[in-house]
Design an enzyme around this catalytic site. Sequence first.
Site, PDB file in Angstrom:
ATOM      1  N   ARG A 275       0.816  -1.222   0.000  1.00  0.00           N
ATOM      2  CA  ARG A 275       0.000   0.000   0.000  1.00  0.00           C
ATOM      3  C   ARG A 275       0.842   1.260   0.000  1.00  0.00           C
ATOM      4  O   ARG A 275       0.399   2.313  -0.491  1.00  0.00           O
ATOM      5  CB  ARG A 275      -0.992  -0.034   1.171  1.00  0.00           C
ATOM      6  CG  ARG A 275      -2.140  -1.002   0.903  1.00  0.00           C
ATOM      7  CD  ARG A 275      -2.848  -1.404   2.153  1.00  0.00           C
ATOM      8  NE  ARG A 275      -2.021  -2.301   2.953  1.00  0.00           N
ATOM      9  CZ  ARG A 275      -2.434  -2.927   4.045  1.00  0.00           C
ATOM     10  NH1 ARG A 275      -3.656  -2.743   4.470  1.00  0.00           N
ATOM     11  NH2 ARG A 275      -1.629  -3.725   4.711  1.00  0.00           N
TER      12      ARG A 275
ATOM     13  N   GLU B 232       3.156  -6.757  13.736  1.00  0.00           N
ATOM     14  CA  GLU B 232       2.112  -6.879  14.769  1.00  0.00           C
ATOM     15  C   GLU B 232       1.610  -8.319  14.758  1.00  0.00           C
ATOM     16  O   GLU B 232       1.272  -8.888  15.792  1.00  0.00           O
ATOM     17  CB  GLU B 232       0.975  -5.890  14.482  1.00  0.00           C
ATOM     18  CG  GLU B 232      -0.077  -5.817  15.566  1.00  0.00           C
ATOM     19  CD  GLU B 232      -1.219  -4.885  15.217  1.00  0.00           C
ATOM     20  OE1 GLU B 232      -1.252  -4.348  14.092  1.00  0.00           O
ATOM     21  OE2 GLU B 232      -2.108  -4.718  16.077  1.00  0.00           O
TER      22      GLU B 232
HETATM   23  P1  AMP Z   1       4.176  -2.422  11.845  1.00  0.00           P
HETATM   24  O1  AMP Z   1       5.469  -2.940  11.329  1.00  0.00           O
HETATM   25  O2  AMP Z   1       3.689  -3.195  13.023  1.00  0.00           O
HETATM   26  O3  AMP Z   1       4.214  -0.926  12.110  1.00  0.00           O
HETATM   27  O4  AMP Z   1       3.101  -2.687  10.740  1.00  0.00           O
HETATM   28  C1  AMP Z   1       2.965  -1.829   9.694  1.00  0.00           C
HETATM   29  C2  AMP Z   1       2.601  -2.549   8.429  1.00  0.00           C
HETATM   30  O5  AMP Z   1       1.689  -3.644   8.644  1.00  0.00           O
HETATM   31  C3  AMP Z   1       1.923  -1.604   7.510  1.00  0.00           C
HETATM   32  O6  AMP Z   1       2.437  -1.843   6.215  1.00  0.00           O
HETATM   33  C4  AMP Z   1       0.470  -1.947   7.594  1.00  0.00           C
HETATM   34  O7  AMP Z   1      -0.063  -1.988   6.314  1.00  0.00           O
HETATM   35  C5  AMP Z   1       0.392  -3.305   8.244  1.00  0.00           C
HETATM   36  N1  AMP Z   1      -0.439  -3.346   9.469  1.00  0.00           N
HETATM   37  C6  AMP Z   1      -0.022  -3.657  10.720  1.00  0.00           C
HETATM   38  N2  AMP Z   1      -1.025  -3.636  11.602  1.00  0.00           N
HETATM   39  C7  AMP Z   1      -2.111  -3.285  10.901  1.00  0.00           C
HETATM   40  C8  AMP Z   1      -3.481  -3.077  11.250  1.00  0.00           C
HETATM   41  N3  AMP Z   1      -3.931  -3.216  12.515  1.00  0.00           N
HETATM   42  N4  AMP Z   1      -4.330  -2.726  10.277  1.00  0.00           N
HETATM   43  C9  AMP Z   1      -3.886  -2.572   9.009  1.00  0.00           C
HETATM   44  N5  AMP Z   1      -2.619  -2.748   8.605  1.00  0.00           N
HETATM   45  C10 AMP Z   1      -1.736  -3.098   9.543  1.00  0.00           C
END
Ligand code: AMP
Length: 188
Positions: free
Chosen positions: A76, A113
């Site tokens: 995205r 996550e």
């Molecule tokens: P992070 O590395 O945990 O900051 O996760 C960020 C990436 O994972 C981004 O590219 C988001 O598109 C996706 N992502 C993580 N958690 C979510 C969530 N709760 N909803 C949507 N996308 C998420």
Amino acid sequence: MVNSPETSSAPAASTRTAADEVNALLASYPDFPQDGILFRDLNPVFANAQAFKSIIDALVTRFSGTFDAVAGIEARGFLLAAAIGYAADAAVLAVRKGGKLPGTVLTEEYDLEYGSARLELEVGQLPAGSRVLIVDDVLATGGTIAATARLIERAGYVLTGVGVVLELAELDGRSRLGDADVHTIVSV
Ligand code: AMP
């Protein structure tokens, strides 16, 4: 299984800010892609021409003059990076998931996550010292953007900013990004 979105209340005015647009159109899906995750879907924001233009304009304005290239994170982030690069006359870098790039690539492993992942960047795309803005849709734990920041710096570039549409504040992803100039349009 069908996940029903919990959409926010309808927008009120025709002169909305980028944050208003995101708040109006953001959809949230409980227990997707797995139990316990509240998935934030920004595709309805991208699918609305006025809202998409508004978030791109907001990020271009916020970081105006501070970057030579914009790095989008698969997938995205690509949508954002392409539009920002065009609007700001900046180069575009594609930070891809593992195993998709040819030639000499830099690799970073990181935790999500949910799950873990690998990101890669081709070397030699920009002159050394180029100023790079990282963009993505959601800042959750910060692992994805922190890994991208390491790739940018290992490639010889200078990270000058991080632009994100939606920040999940309770996960405190910012704390993993050091002293980077982080701007998020909406924080929930
Ligand atoms: P992070 O590395 O945990 O900051 O996760 C960020 C990436 O994972 C981004 O590219 C988001 O598109 C996706 N992502 C993580 N958690 C979510 C969530 N709760 N909803 C949507 N996308 C998420």
